[in-house]
Design a protein around this motif. Structure first.
Motif, PDB file in Angstrom:
ATOM      1  N   ALA A 103      17.153 -65.213  65.838  1.00  0.00           N
ATOM      2  CA  ALA A 103      18.232 -65.315  66.364  1.00  0.00           C
ATOM      3  C   ALA A 103      18.935 -63.951  65.949  1.00  0.00           C
ATOM      4  O   ALA A 103      19.926 -63.595  66.805  1.00  0.00           O
ATOM      5  N   PHE A 104      18.782 -63.300  65.101  1.00  0.00           N
ATOM      6  CA  PHE A 104      19.527 -61.805  64.760  1.00  0.00           C
ATOM      7  C   PHE A 104      18.930 -60.723  65.989  1.00  0.00           C
ATOM      8  O   PHE A 104      19.801 -60.107  66.448  1.00  0.00           O
ATOM      9  N   ILE A 105      17.710 -60.865  66.534  1.00  0.00           N
ATOM     10  CA  ILE A 105      17.149 -60.010  67.271  1.00  0.00           C
ATOM     11  C   ILE A 105      17.918 -60.219  68.562  1.00  0.00           C
ATOM     12  O   ILE A 105      18.301 -59.363  69.430  1.00  0.00           O
ATOM     13  N   ARG A 106      18.087 -61.551  68.974  1.00  0.00           N
ATOM     14  CA  ARG A 106      18.912 -62.002  70.034  1.00  0.00           C
ATOM     15  C   ARG A 106      20.389 -61.888  70.003  1.00  0.00           C
ATOM     16  O   ARG A 106      21.142 -62.024  71.102  1.00  0.00           O
ATOM     17  N   SER A 107      21.003 -61.653  69.011  1.00  0.00           N
ATOM     18  CA  SER A 107      22.523 -61.640  68.805  1.00  0.00           C
ATOM     19  C   SER A 107      23.107 -60.658  69.483  1.00  0.00           C
ATOM     20  O   SER A 107      22.667 -59.461  69.800  1.00  0.00           O
TER      21      SER A 107
ATOM     22  N   GLY B  87      23.094 -70.818  60.473  1.00  0.00           N
ATOM     23  CA  GLY B  87      23.023 -71.909  59.414  1.00  0.00           C
ATOM     24  C   GLY B  87      21.669 -72.215  58.931  1.00  0.00           C
ATOM     25  O   GLY B  87      20.489 -71.862  59.547  1.00  0.00           O
ATOM     26  N   PRO B  88      21.223 -73.438  57.983  1.00  0.00           N
ATOM     27  CA  PRO B  88      20.192 -73.993  57.624  1.00  0.00           C
ATOM     28  C   PRO B  88      19.302 -74.092  58.648  1.00  0.00           C
ATOM     29  O   PRO B  88      17.805 -74.140  58.648  1.00  0.00           O
ATOM     30  N   SER B  89      19.840 -74.995  59.859  1.00  0.00           N
ATOM     31  CA  SER B  89      18.970 -75.278  60.905  1.00  0.00           C
ATOM     32  C   SER B  89      18.166 -74.146  61.439  1.00  0.00           C
ATOM     33  O   SER B  89      17.300 -74.442  62.497  1.00  0.00           O
ATOM     34  N   ASP B  90      18.740 -72.985  61.360  1.00  0.00           N
ATOM     35  CA  ASP B  90      17.917 -71.921  62.123  1.00  0.00           C
ATOM     36  C   ASP B  90      16.747 -71.450  61.376  1.00  0.00           C
ATOM     37  O   ASP B  90      15.959 -70.612  62.017  1.00  0.00           O
TER      38      ASP B  90
ATOM     39  N   GLN C 188      14.792 -72.163  75.173  1.00  0.00           N
ATOM     40  CA  GLN C 188      14.887 -70.932  74.931  1.00  0.00           C
ATOM     41  C   GLN C 188      15.922 -70.625  74.003  1.00  0.00           C
ATOM     42  O   GLN C 188      16.748 -69.823  73.923  1.00  0.00           O
ATOM     43  N   HIS C 189      15.650 -70.826  72.639  1.00  0.00           N
ATOM     44  CA  HIS C 189      16.406 -70.800  71.508  1.00  0.00           C
ATOM     45  C   HIS C 189      15.670 -70.116  70.531  1.00  0.00           C
ATOM     46  O   HIS C 189      14.495 -70.227  70.430  1.00  0.00           O
ATOM     47  N   PRO C 190      16.410 -69.233  69.765  1.00  0.00           N
ATOM     48  CA  PRO C 190      15.549 -68.717  68.473  1.00  0.00           C
ATOM     49  C   PRO C 190      15.029 -69.773  67.680  1.00  0.00           C
ATOM     50  O   PRO C 190      15.823 -70.656  67.267  1.00  0.00           O
ATOM     51  N   VAL C 191      14.201 -69.498  66.974  1.00  0.00           N
ATOM     52  CA  VAL C 191      13.502 -70.292  66.015  1.00  0.00           C
ATOM     53  C   VAL C 191      13.246 -69.994  64.738  1.00  0.00           C
ATOM     54  O   VAL C 191      13.081 -70.632  63.757  1.00  0.00           O
TER      55      VAL C 191
END
Length: 416
Positions: A93-97, A117-120, A85-88
């Motif tokens: 990621a911004f929505i969940r921050s 980061g680039p991995s996001d 359950q991680h942002p993809v």
């Protein structure tokens, strides 16, 4: 027996070791410990958040039957490609921050931001989802629909990708290259026992010192759009993040290297191939001869970048019998484009009549810092009284063209 150290104590101990420049232990093991404790802290935070959400939930009178077990996800809550359950994407990621949650709870006063980061930056999962987290809003079309279609973004992806920890970039640029035929670049030989071994070279390098360049842009949005997770993700993924990479493609090719990123085409020392005066070689033939030049420089090419109009000329080139010289699939969308064994990348960032061929991963590295930063605020001009927000995306990067001889600039002959 003393009590086991808490997560906080373990975190502080590892942080102290990471900051210790004189640490002479196993660095790989230390980094693994840091990743493990970070994962445990994140898991503890998630458990705490789930507990508080469960305790705050109230069922209506009558305690209705449980809903179906069918799993539903809000935008920004999709699992990644292995089920975590991680942002993809950056947008999710911004929505969940926590920063956005705090910003919304404060009625959008001030500014919020997150760096990813680039991995996001990964592909979003297919499908469309809805949210009931915030009161339903009337759907408003965000901003102005762009007239230009989305062009493929593939140029920067050809390069070696690395992450920088600072803002200054220093690297050695090979200005010698192989001296084919003279024997100075490679004097390796079979040597009898006890005899002097030959020296190859000399090799020449220059130190290049530059800085990471900031690429950024922003767009206005309504407060209603900011309350709608789907619209907000659309802004970030479909407009802001895409726009950064769209500009980045042009910088990789033609950046001036001073106020802009270092472009490959503007780097001194790259190879050049242009048909001689009176030569009317077809573009198909020109690319093949340019490939030979790259191979003679001892840097095998892997890709060629062309303007879409030049690639059109190559694909539609026919022989005397009207047969296409390049066999392509016109019935399969997304079929791989290849020419003389090279991957073909088409982009309007390349000027018509010019191409770039080379070993991209061997010849240049894309250095990035901090990935993409997303900021949202009402602190701009009269936006506060206009009930409007701005959302900004930026990232810092630059290209190190450390081996110019790995590239060949192609100039096609003018049409007869």
């Amino acid at each position: 027996m003393p009590p086991a150290p808490t997560l906080t104590e373990q975190r502080d101990e590892i942080a102290k070791l990471l900051a210790d420049e004189s640490y002479d232990g196993d660095v790989d093991e230390l980094l693994q410990r840091a990743d493990d404790i970070a994962a445990k802290i994140e898991q503890a935070n998630q458990r705490d958040a789930r507990l508080r959400a469960l305790q705050a939930a109230n069922l209506p009178a009558g305690d209705p039957k449980p809903q179906s077990n069918q799993q539903r996800h809000q935008p920004g809550m999709q699992p990644d490609d292995i089920g975590r359950q991680h942002p993809v994407t950056v947008a999710e990621a911004f929505i969940r921050s926590k920063a956005l949650e705090t910003f919304r709870s404060g009625n959008y006063q001030g500014k919020t931001g997150e760096t990813f980061g680039p991995s996001d930056v990964r592909d979003a999962p297919a499908g469309t989802t809805t949210t009931g987290t915030y009161p339903l809003q009337n759907t408003r079309v965000p901003g102005v629909i762009p007239e230009n279609p989305d062009y493929p973004l593939m140029v920067a992806d050809l390069l070696d990708q690395q992450t920088s920890d600072g803002t200054t970039l220093e690297y050695l640029r090979d200005i010698s290259g192989p001296v084919t035929g003279s024997g100075t670049w490679n004097n390796a030989a079979v040597v009898a026992e006890g005899k002097t071994k030959p020296m190859s070279g000399p090799f020449e390098f220059e130190l290049v010192t530059t800085t990471l360049k900031t690429v950024a842009h922003w767009t206005p949005l309504t407060r209603q759009a900011a309350d709608d997770n789907s619209q907000l993700m659309g802004y970030i993924n479909g407009r802001l993040t895409y726009g950064l990479r769209f500009k980045e493609d042009r910088q990789v090719l033609t950046g001036n290297g001073t106020t802009e990123m270092q472009g490959i085409l503007t780097t001194p020392g790259i190879g050049v191939y242009q048909p001689g005066s009176g030569n009317t070689d077809a573009k198909l033939i020109t690319v093949r001869k340019a490939r030979t030049q790259a191979e003679l420089a001892l840097y095998p090419p892997d890709s060629v970048i062309l303007n879409p109009l030049d690639w059109q000329d190559i694909e539609l080139d026919t022989d005397a019998n009207g047969q296409f010289r390049v066999i392509t699939s016109v019935t399969e969308p997304g079929a791989a484009m290849r020419l003389w064994g090279l991957r073909v990348v088409t982009t309007v960032a390349m000027a018509q009549g010019t191409g770039l061929l080379g070993g991209f991963r061997a010849g240049a590295t894309m250095w990035r810092r901090q990935g993409i930063t997303i900021l949202m605020s009402d602190s701009h001009a009269s936006l506060f009284i206009d009930n409007t927000l701005v959302i900004l995306a930026e990232h810092r990067a630059n290209v190190a063209v450390h081996t110019p001889a790995a590239f060949v600039k192609i100039t096609f002959a003018a049409a007869a």
